[in-house]
Enzyme design. Sequence first.
Site, mmCIF file in Angstrom:
data_model
loop_
_atom_site.group_PDB
_atom_site.id
_atom_site.type_symbol
_atom_site.label_atom_id
_atom_site.label_comp_id
_atom_site.label_asym_id
_atom_site.label_seq_id
_atom_site.Cartn_x
_atom_site.Cartn_y
_atom_site.Cartn_z
ATOM 1 N N SER A 158 -17.862 31.263 -24.811
ATOM 2 C CA SER A 158 -17.891 29.911 -25.873
ATOM 3 C C SER A 158 -17.884 29.861 -27.603
ATOM 4 C CB SER A 158 -18.477 28.115 -25.441
ATOM 5 O OG SER A 158 -18.274 27.676 -24.511
ATOM 6 N N HIS A 211 -20.348 26.479 -30.335
ATOM 7 C CA HIS A 211 -19.242 26.057 -30.433
ATOM 8 C C HIS A 211 -19.225 25.700 -32.172
ATOM 9 C CE1 HIS A 211 -19.240 24.543 -26.376
ATOM 10 N NE2 HIS A 211 -19.299 25.769 -26.531
#
Length: 204
Positions: free
Chosen positions: A127, A178
């Site tokens: 991610s 993220h």
Amino acid sequence: MERIHWQELPKGTVILIGVNVVFFLYVMYAGSFSDSRFMLQAGVLYPPSIWEEHEFYRLITAMFLHFGPEHLFFNMLLLYFLGSLLEKTFGSLLFLFIYLFSGLIGNVVSLIYYSVGDINVLSAGASGAVFGLVGVVAYMVFANRGYFEGISSRRIILMIVFSLYSGFTGGGVNNTAHVAGLLAGALCGMIFYRERNRGSKGRY
């Protein structure tokens, strides 16, 4: 029906997906995604192992490990679509650098955040690197006055907001990776896309 030739595929993107799938198959057949001890041995991010055992390789291997098929699927789906676009724009080598750099920054910032907060959790996934690709695309969209290769500023903003919102409202998500990956990707976009445009000026 037209055949897709190897020469037409985004090679860097395909290689990254292949490596992620290989790691996934290894975990699936040699252990279990729900087995914390096995995932630790496989190479996920874990602050004590890095600081006490000096296992810094985890900053890289954690990028290619996932906690289950759904986790892998959504990351690889985004990787394919964003990677195809960015590899066409930057070339395979620079694309691979951006991907790995974003993922590495995401994991380093996560490591620092977890260590300062004395939070010892297992973390893994592509991610951070994928958010880095989102950051690059976001920069290119805004650099082109809100539209690039079929992607509008509204669409990229909604993608970022929805993805971050899902992470912050869901459980067991490394939101630090993220955000850090997103910012690292935007920085790469500022550097490499601007340089690419500057280098193309004056050529006939």
